[in-house]
Design a protein around this motif. Structure first.
Motif, short mmCIF file in Angstrom:
data_model
loop_
_atom_site.label_atom_id
_atom_site.label_comp_id
_atom_site.label_asym_id
_atom_site.label_seq_id
_atom_site.Cartn_x
_atom_site.Cartn_y
_atom_site.Cartn_z
N ARG A 1 0.83 -1.22 0.00
CA ARG A 1 0.00 0.00 0.00
C ARG A 1 0.86 1.27 0.00
N GLY A 2 2.18 1.09 0.09
CA GLY A 2 3.09 2.24 0.10
C GLY A 2 3.11 2.98 1.42
N GLU A 3 2.72 2.29 2.51
CA GLU A 3 2.71 2.92 3.84
C GLU A 3 4.07 2.66 4.50
N PHE B 1 12.93 1.95 7.99
CA PHE B 1 14.33 2.20 7.66
C PHE B 1 14.61 1.86 6.19
N GLN B 2 15.25 2.77 5.48
CA GLN B 2 15.65 2.64 4.07
C GLN B 2 14.46 2.55 3.10
N MET B 3 13.26 2.79 3.59
CA MET B 3 12.08 2.63 2.73
C MET B 3 11.26 3.91 2.60
N GLU B 4 11.78 5.03 3.11
CA GLU B 4 10.91 6.21 3.25
C GLU B 4 10.86 7.13 2.04
N GLY C 1 10.65 7.44 -4.12
CA GLY C 1 10.97 6.41 -5.10
C GLY C 1 10.81 5.01 -4.53
N MET C 2 11.25 4.81 -3.29
CA MET C 2 11.12 3.51 -2.63
C MET C 2 9.65 3.15 -2.40
N THR C 3 8.89 4.15 -1.99
CA THR C 3 7.46 3.92 -1.75
C THR C 3 6.76 3.49 -3.04
N ASN C 4 7.03 4.19 -4.13
CA ASN C 4 6.42 3.84 -5.42
C ASN C 4 6.83 2.44 -5.87
N LEU C 5 8.11 2.11 -5.67
CA LEU C 5 8.60 0.81 -6.09
C LEU C 5 7.95 -0.30 -5.27
N SER C 6 7.81 -0.09 -3.97
CA SER C 6 7.22 -1.14 -3.13
C SER C 6 5.75 -1.38 -3.51
N ILE D 1 15.48 -3.41 -1.64
CA ILE D 1 16.55 -2.53 -1.15
C ILE D 1 17.79 -2.66 -2.03
N ALA D 2 18.07 -3.88 -2.49
CA ALA D 2 19.26 -4.10 -3.35
C ALA D 2 19.08 -3.42 -4.71
N LEU D 3 17.87 -3.42 -5.23
CA LEU D 3 17.61 -2.85 -6.56
C LEU D 3 17.62 -1.33 -6.57
N TYR D 4 17.15 -0.73 -5.45
CA TYR D 4 16.98 0.72 -5.46
C TYR D 4 18.28 1.43 -5.08
N ARG D 5 19.25 1.37 -5.99
CA ARG D 5 20.52 2.07 -5.83
C ARG D 5 21.13 2.26 -7.22
N PRO D 6 22.07 3.21 -7.36
CA PRO D 6 22.64 3.45 -8.70
C PRO D 6 23.21 2.17 -9.30
N GLY D 7 22.92 1.94 -10.57
CA GLY D 7 23.39 0.70 -11.23
C GLY D 7 22.23 -0.27 -11.38
N PRO D 8 21.91 -1.02 -10.29
CA PRO D 8 20.81 -1.99 -10.37
C PRO D 8 19.46 -1.35 -10.68
#
Length: 704
Positions: free
Chosen positions: A597-599, A604-607, A610-615, A630-637
């Motif tokens: 639901r993006g809540e 931690f590390q999810m706020e 971009g992270m909310t939309n991805l989840s 968490i592994a995907l949401y960083r430069p490169g991956p």
């Protein structure tokens, strides 16, 4: 050394913060272009850039001369003057040999720790105690000798020069000549040669370099305004002459044609200065073990006890477990990091014993079974297929790296424990430098140019929000910015200044987590200073050089999330005294639905947005999905996110680039997102050992 050359012995890099604008790499390129055999660094009252300077010079084939423009108090360095002008004189110090370098480190450390008043100051008594191996130059117009001449007190000037001669020795003290076309310098230069002759001293020409090219003067002037809080159009502000650039040997020889010995002496001094800095040799403290035991034996004892506590009966019958532990212990002993792991175990053991919340582990340390059985991490590396070689590679002996999260509110207690255990002067936090990055340099330059906040902010907002973006790439990526630079004269000027200043060091701060620990007083190895508030002792060298010098560097991260969890547990225990975090199931559907639901505020590390939309896209159904998120949401991956989501949802079929990759990438829908997968693939496809595969992983990540 070539007789027709010249050596700059008075030079300020970007580490003379917001005063010098010379970058190390560009400096060495210019020195090579001019055929100069050596060059010195003499930043204002600090040695921040000494190691970077030494390494860059060595790489370029230029002899590095490590020095400092020191501040010398008129009387005692502990005596406080009523104004900056009266607080200290400038004095150029150069390390002639290894002993001189060590003495320079001691002097500059003492200046910051004990003598700071307006500036970090030494005095003549201190200089006399640490004079061995040092060469001194009388300095610029703010030097003691020149100040006396400008006050028409020639006797005092001569007396000051005689004092420095007696402290350093007549062969190690030179009268410094500058000529930037200033009247004050002409007055001084009319007297200085006579003082030198009367006292039996040599002359040395210098140019007090603050920027590399004459063309950099205007941008440097803008930088001075940023540093002093002035506007470019202010009449009564500090200004530097355009002459303070890195002049060629021919220019310096022409300038001092009446004093050829002043040029020749720069080459002679360059010839005499030979400092050799040792890199890579461990300076780790030895962990104090109980009497009658070796460190290796004590570590083994702790590990096998921890193995039984973690795995129970399985520890006695599972050969894979015991073989993995024996292998890791063997590598640790062979590479010489036994004390390192014991030191980490000890302060984590202390923290847990005091009820200070400690994180479960992060980064490569999670791949170590030793770390798991010692309680340094709480993640079973076998369960998650994590590789020890990523933590400590037997084929490339570089220090392991254990980042430890502590409750933010109580991190200080752990730091204090380490200080008390190893000694106050053997432990320090680590300096870091804020840079003039793309957006901030545009705002800073715009402000001192007299632009309104709105106008400067308009340009800054055109720069894309990308990590480490440069102004040039920003203009290429945003046509609106490119057009503004091309069509608006003021914006064009701002951009030209900003590009010259971009990336320079702006200010010194304290690394959020870094701590350095040594086997003796740190000032025997590195210069020290205090934080901005004047309280905590910190290193003058940043993280990279400390690593290179073989010092033990730890990351003590203060994590607010751990504090929140601890406070939450305290509230729960009022109603459920027996509740434990271990009781929380890792397959709780209600928890996963929060992600979907993006809540994620407060997670931690999810706020981030971009992270909310991805989840929301991800359809989280298990813990492994959160790990992948968490592994995907960083430069490169990040580039792999669309492919991963489509394969996960079954929109596109799962594809493997090679049949052998199915076993490695099945859990991640054919997409390689973890570093362990890179290593496993290299091992499976190319027959690499895991140690060799780790070297490939490092090369792919551009890690040294």
């Amino acid at each position: 050394m070539p007789r027709d050359s010249f050596v700059h012995l008075h030079l300020h890099t970007e580490y003379s913060l917001l005063d010098g604008a010379v970058r190390m790499k560009e400096l060495m390129q210019k020195a090579v272009e001019f055929g100069m055999p050596a060059v010195a660094v003499t930043d204002h009252g600090n040695l921040y850039g000494a190691i970077e300077f030494y390494q860059e010079a060595t790489r370029a084939g230029i002899k590095p001369i490590i020095g400092c423009e020191a501040y010398v108090a008129p009387h005692s360095h502990k005596e406080k003057a009523s104004s900056l002008r009266e607080a200290a004189y400038h004095f150029t110090l150069l390390a002639q040999n290894d002993n001189g370098y060590r003495n320079l480190v001691k002097l500059i450390s003492t200046a910051h720790l004990d003598g700071f008043h307006y500036r970090p100051r030494i005095d003549k008594e201190l200089l006399a105690q640490h004079s061995a191996g040092l060469i001194g130059l009388s300095g610029c117009l703010a030097g003691e000798v020149n100040s006396a001449i400008q006050s028409d007190n020639i006797d005092k000037a001569k007396q000051a020069a005689a004092e420095y001669r007696d402290i350093l020795g007549p062969e190690n003290f030179f009268i410094e000549l500058h000529d930037h076309g200033m009247d004050e310098q002409r007055r001084c230069n009319a007297v200085l040669p006579k003082i030198a002759k009367d006292l039996g001293l040599g002359l040395a020409a210098a140019n007090d370099v603050h920027f590399l090219r004459r063309d950099d003067h205007d941008a440097h002037d803008v930088m001075l305004c940023i540093g002093t809080g002035k506007m470019v159009q202010d009449e009564s502000r500090m200004r530097y002459t355009p002459e303070l650039y890195f002049k060629s040997p021919a220019e310096m020889r022409a300038l001092f044609k009446d004093f050829p010995e002043a040029i020749a002496n720069t080459l002679a001094i360059g010839e005499r200065c030979n400092v050799s800095i040792e890199f890579g040799k461990s300076k780790y403290p030895e962990y104090p073990v109980p009497e009658g035991q070796t460190r290796e034996g004590y570590l083994r004892e702790l590990c096998y006890k921890g193995l039984e506590e973690r795995y129970g009966e399985r520890a006695k019958i599972d050969n894979q477990l015991r073989e993995r532990l024996a292998y890791e212990l063997g590598v640790l002993e062979k590479t010489g990091f036994v004390s390192y792991i014991l030191i980490v175990w000890d302060f984590i053991h202390f923290a847990k014993g005091r009820g200070i919340p400690v994180g479960p582990g992060r980064g490569s340390a999670a791949g170590s079974l030793i770390a798991y059985v010692l309680g340094v991490t709480d993640i079973d590396p076998l369960q998650y297929g994590l590789l020890f070689e990523r933590f400590l590679n037997p084929d490339r002996v570089s220090p392991p790296d254990i980042d430890v999260d502590f409750c933010e509110a109580r991190r200080g207690e752990v730091l204090e424990y380490v200080r008390q255990k190893y000694g106050e002067r053997r432990v320090a936090q680590i300096i870091t430098f804020g840079k003039l990055k793309a957006k901030s340099v545009v705002r800073d330059v715009g402000r001192v140019m007299g632009m309104s906040y709105r106008d400067a902010d308009r340009i800054a907002r055109m720069i894309p929000n990308e990590l480490n973006i440069t102004l040039d790439s920003a203009a290429e990526k945003n046509s609106e910015l490119k057009r503004a630079v091309a069509t608006e004269p003021q914006t064009k000027q701002l951009f030209e200044y900003a590009k010259i200043l971009e990336g320079l060091s702006r200010n010194a701060g304290v690394h959020a987590a870094g701590v350095v620990i040594a086997d003796r007083d740190l000032s025997d190895y590195i210069p020290l200073c205090r934080d901005v508030k004047g309280n905590d002792v910190i290193s003058q060298y940043p993280m990279g050089p400390l690593n290179d010098l073989g010092l033990l560097k730890m990351d003590f991260l203060g994590l607010k999330t751990l504090t929140v969890i601890e406070d939450t547990l305290a509230l729960i225990h009022k109603r459920e005294p027996e509740f434990s975090l271990k009781d929380i199931p890792l397959d709780d559907a209600a928890s996963f639905s929060l992600y979907n639901r993006g809540e994620t505020i407060g997670l931690f590390q999810m706020e981030s947005g971009g992270m909310t939309n991805l989840s929301k896209q991800f359809e989280v159904k298990k813990l492994d999905d959160i790990i992948a998120l968490i592994a995907l949401y960083r430069p490169g991956p990040m580039e792999l996110i669309p492919e991963y989501v489509r394969a996960k949802k079954g929109v596109t079929p799962i594809k493997y680039l090679h049949p052998l990759l199915e076993e490695i990438c099945a859990d991640t829908y054919g997409v390689m997102i973890y570093q362990e997968q890179v290593m496993a693939a290299a091992s499976k496809l190319a027959g690499y050992s895991l140690a060799q595969a780790d070297l490939l992983r490092r090369a792919m990540g551009k890690k040294d």
